[in-house]
Write a protein that holds these residues in place. Sequence first.
Motif, PDB file in Angstrom:
ATOM      1  N   ASN A 257     -97.235 126.901  10.931  1.00 12.92           N
ATOM      2  CA  ASN A 257     -98.454 126.796  10.152  1.00 12.92           C
ATOM      3  C   ASN A 257     -98.978 125.372  10.218  1.00 12.92           C
ATOM      4  O   ASN A 257     -98.335 124.482  10.770  1.00 12.92           O
ATOM      5  N   ALA A 258    -100.147 125.165   9.664  1.00  9.75           N
ATOM      6  CA  ALA A 258    -100.751 123.838   9.579  1.00  9.75           C
ATOM      7  C   ALA A 258    -101.575 123.770   8.298  1.00  9.75           C
ATOM      8  O   ALA A 258    -102.221 124.747   7.921  1.00  9.75           O
ATOM      9  N   ALA A 259    -101.517 122.617   7.627  1.00  8.08           N
ATOM     10  CA  ALA A 259    -102.256 122.445   6.375  1.00  8.08           C
ATOM     11  C   ALA A 259    -103.723 122.153   6.667  1.00  8.08           C
ATOM     12  O   ALA A 259    -104.068 121.495   7.656  1.00  8.08           O
ATOM     13  N   LEU A 260    -104.597 122.669   5.809  1.00 14.47           N
ATOM     14  CA  LEU A 260    -106.030 122.398   5.909  1.00 14.47           C
ATOM     15  C   LEU A 260    -106.409 121.215   5.020  1.00 14.47           C
ATOM     16  O   LEU A 260    -105.832 121.021   3.950  1.00 14.47           O
ATOM     17  N   GLU A 261    -107.378 120.437   5.463  1.00 16.51           N
ATOM     18  CA  GLU A 261    -107.813 119.282   4.685  1.00 16.51           C
ATOM     19  C   GLU A 261    -108.355 119.685   3.325  1.00 16.51           C
ATOM     20  O   GLU A 261    -108.259 118.940   2.343  1.00 16.51           O
ATOM     21  N   THR A 262    -108.929 120.873   3.254  1.00 15.87           N
ATOM     22  CA  THR A 262    -109.527 121.339   2.006  1.00 15.87           C
ATOM     23  C   THR A 262    -108.531 122.085   1.121  1.00 15.87           C
ATOM     24  O   THR A 262    -108.890 122.612   0.074  1.00 15.87           O
ATOM     25  N   GLY A 263    -107.266 122.124   1.564  1.00 12.98           N
ATOM     26  CA  GLY A 263    -106.246 122.845   0.831  1.00 12.98           C
ATOM     27  C   GLY A 263    -105.939 124.182   1.482  1.00 12.98           C
ATOM     28  O   GLY A 263    -106.765 124.747   2.189  1.00 12.98           O
ATOM     29  N   GLY A 264    -104.743 124.670   1.234  1.00  7.80           N
ATOM     30  CA  GLY A 264    -104.333 125.921   1.857  1.00  7.80           C
ATOM     31  C   GLY A 264    -103.773 125.691   3.247  1.00  7.80           C
ATOM     32  O   GLY A 264    -103.536 124.551   3.671  1.00  7.80           O
ATOM     33  N   VAL A 265    -103.572 126.781   3.975  1.00  2.00           N
ATOM     34  CA  VAL A 265    -102.964 126.707   5.297  1.00  2.00           C
ATOM     35  C   VAL A 265    -103.817 127.446   6.324  1.00  2.00           C
ATOM     36  O   VAL A 265    -104.669 128.258   5.977  1.00  2.00           O
ATOM     37  N   LEU A 266    -103.549 127.137   7.578  1.00  2.00           N
ATOM     38  CA  LEU A 266    -104.343 127.695   8.671  1.00  2.00           C
ATOM     39  C   LEU A 266    -104.114 129.196   8.856  1.00  2.00           C
ATOM     40  O   LEU A 266    -105.056 129.950   9.114  1.00  2.00           O
ATOM     41  N   ILE A 267    -102.863 129.636   8.710  1.00  4.21           N
ATOM     42  CA  ILE A 267    -102.501 131.021   9.036  1.00  4.21           C
ATOM     43  C   ILE A 267    -101.847 131.681   7.826  1.00  4.21           C
ATOM     44  O   ILE A 267    -100.898 131.133   7.251  1.00  4.21           O
ATOM     45  N   GLY A 268    -102.323 132.838   7.457  1.00  2.00           N
ATOM     46  CA  GLY A 268    -101.723 133.574   6.352  1.00  2.00           C
ATOM     47  C   GLY A 268    -100.337 134.074   6.695  1.00  2.00           C
ATOM     48  O   GLY A 268     -99.995 134.281   7.861  1.00  2.00           O
ATOM     49  N   GLU A 269     -99.527 134.276   5.676  1.00  2.00           N
ATOM     50  CA  GLU A 269     -98.177 134.788   5.895  1.00  2.00           C
ATOM     51  C   GLU A 269     -98.160 136.312   6.007  1.00  2.00           C
ATOM     52  O   GLU A 269     -97.324 136.872   6.700  1.00  2.00           O
ATOM     53  N   LYS A 270     -99.090 136.981   5.349  1.00  2.00           N
ATOM     54  CA  LYS A 270     -99.139 138.436   5.407  1.00  2.00           C
ATOM     55  C   LYS A 270     -99.836 138.901   6.683  1.00  2.00           C
ATOM     56  O   LYS A 270    -100.907 138.397   7.026  1.00  2.00           O
ATOM     57  N   VAL A 271     -99.228 139.856   7.342  1.00  2.00           N
ATOM     58  CA  VAL A 271     -99.789 140.447   8.558  1.00  2.00           C
ATOM     59  C   VAL A 271     -99.963 141.938   8.322  1.00  2.00           C
ATOM     60  O   VAL A 271     -99.028 142.628   7.914  1.00  2.00           O
ATOM     61  N   LYS A 272    -101.179 142.423   8.577  1.00  2.00           N
ATOM     62  CA  LYS A 272    -101.456 143.850   8.439  1.00  2.00           C
ATOM     63  C   LYS A 272    -101.294 144.514   9.804  1.00  2.00           C
ATOM     64  O   LYS A 272    -102.005 144.179  10.748  1.00  2.00           O
ATOM     65  N   LEU A 273    -100.359 145.424   9.895  1.00  2.00           N
ATOM     66  CA  LEU A 273    -100.119 146.168  11.130  1.00  2.00           C
ATOM     67  C   LEU A 273    -100.895 147.478  11.098  1.00  2.00           C
ATOM     68  O   LEU A 273    -101.029 148.104  10.043  1.00  2.00           O
ATOM     69  N   SER A 274    -101.391 147.891  12.254  1.00  2.00           N
ATOM     70  CA  SER A 274    -102.131 149.153  12.331  1.00  2.00           C
ATOM     71  C   SER A 274    -101.738 149.893  13.604  1.00  2.00           C
ATOM     72  O   SER A 274    -101.504 149.283  14.650  1.00  2.00           O
ATOM     73  N   PHE A 275    -101.677 151.205  13.484  1.00  2.00           N
ATOM     74  CA  PHE A 275    -101.274 152.052  14.595  1.00  2.00           C
ATOM     75  C   PHE A 275    -102.237 153.233  14.701  1.00  2.00           C
ATOM     76  O   PHE A 275    -102.505 153.905  13.705  1.00  2.00           O
ATOM     77  N   ASP A 276    -102.732 153.464  15.878  1.00  2.00           N
ATOM     78  CA  ASP A 276    -103.566 154.642  16.156  1.00  2.00           C
ATOM     79  C   ASP A 276    -102.924 155.313  17.370  1.00  2.00           C
ATOM     80  O   ASP A 276    -103.075 154.840  18.506  1.00  2.00           O
ATOM     81  N   ILE A 277    -102.196 156.366  17.108  1.00  2.00           N
ATOM     82  CA  ILE A 277    -101.281 156.916  18.120  1.00  2.00           C
ATOM     83  C   ILE A 277    -101.723 158.291  18.594  1.00  2.00           C
ATOM     84  O   ILE A 277    -101.982 159.200  17.797  1.00  2.00           O
ATOM     85  N   SER A 278    -101.792 158.437  19.911  1.00  2.00           N
ATOM     86  CA  SER A 278    -101.922 159.746  20.559  1.00  2.00           C
ATOM     87  C   SER A 278    -100.651 159.967  21.372  1.00  2.00           C
ATOM     88  O   SER A 278    -100.277 159.124  22.193  1.00  2.00           O
ATOM     89  N   ALA A 279     -99.972 161.073  21.112  1.00  2.00           N
ATOM     90  CA  ALA A 279     -98.708 161.349  21.793  1.00  2.00           C
ATOM     91  C   ALA A 279     -98.761 162.717  22.471  1.00  2.00           C
ATOM     92  O   ALA A 279     -99.347 163.664  21.932  1.00  2.00           O
ATOM     93  N   VAL A 280     -98.148 162.792  23.634  1.00  2.00           N
ATOM     94  CA  VAL A 280     -98.192 163.991  24.471  1.00  2.00           C
ATOM     95  C   VAL A 280     -96.835 164.681  24.454  1.00  2.00           C
ATOM     96  O   VAL A 280     -95.799 164.039  24.671  1.00  2.00           O
ATOM     97  N   LYS A 281     -96.840 165.988  24.232  1.00  2.00           N
ATOM     98  CA  LYS A 281     -95.593 166.732  24.160  1.00  2.00           C
ATOM     99  C   LYS A 281     -94.922 166.815  25.526  1.00  2.00           C
ATOM    100  O   LYS A 281     -95.580 167.049  26.547  1.00  2.00           O
TER     101      LYS A 281
END
Length: 203
Positions: A177-201
């Motif tokens: 990560n890296a600190a911002l001059e205005t406060g806070g950090v460059l990269i959030g710790e929470k990551v939202k994962l998403s899956f859109d799956i098509s599967a073939v029998k």
Amino acid sequence: MNIFSRNKNAATAVATVAAPAGSDLSHLTGDYGIDPAHSQVGFAVRHAMVTNVRGEFTEYEGKLHLDGSNPADSSAELVIKVASIDTNQAQRDEHLRTGDFFAADTYPEITFRSTSAERLRGDSYRMTGDLTVKDTTRQVVLDLEFTGHATDVYGAERVGFEGSATIDRTQWGLTYNAALETGGVLIGEKVKLSFDISAVKAA
């Protein structure tokens, strides 16, 4: 056919025979392979405290075992090639492959292997499993929505799922990560994962 090959320009197969999702899915029981050409494994993370950076992994393989009569006996495995990360910005993608983040040369794969599954209500399911990133394995819970099944123009029987989960990347050693001059950090710790799956029998 190389299962890791992906044609981003491939036209989505048009279903010729489709049925709405119902309570009895016993006829869908069987083994399925994830079709990377018609699926997406994505993520989003907060950037500079004000917006989200979105990306995806474009090379992966996976398999599902669906038990329509007893969803608890269903299972899934997914193997992702870390080097295929794509956030639509080449310099950022190269940084993500380095030791600051995924260390793709040392840990070339991210894996998920389910440990349990359950039907919540209607077409909503929940799958718990082990997610391994770098040399760390932790449990994650995926919320899944069964989006239907169809027979495509090539005669292949397909099933679809959409899924999501939110994880704390620092629990897998992704702490850069890296600190911002205005406060806070460059990269959030929470990551939202998403899956859109098509599967073939499997035949």
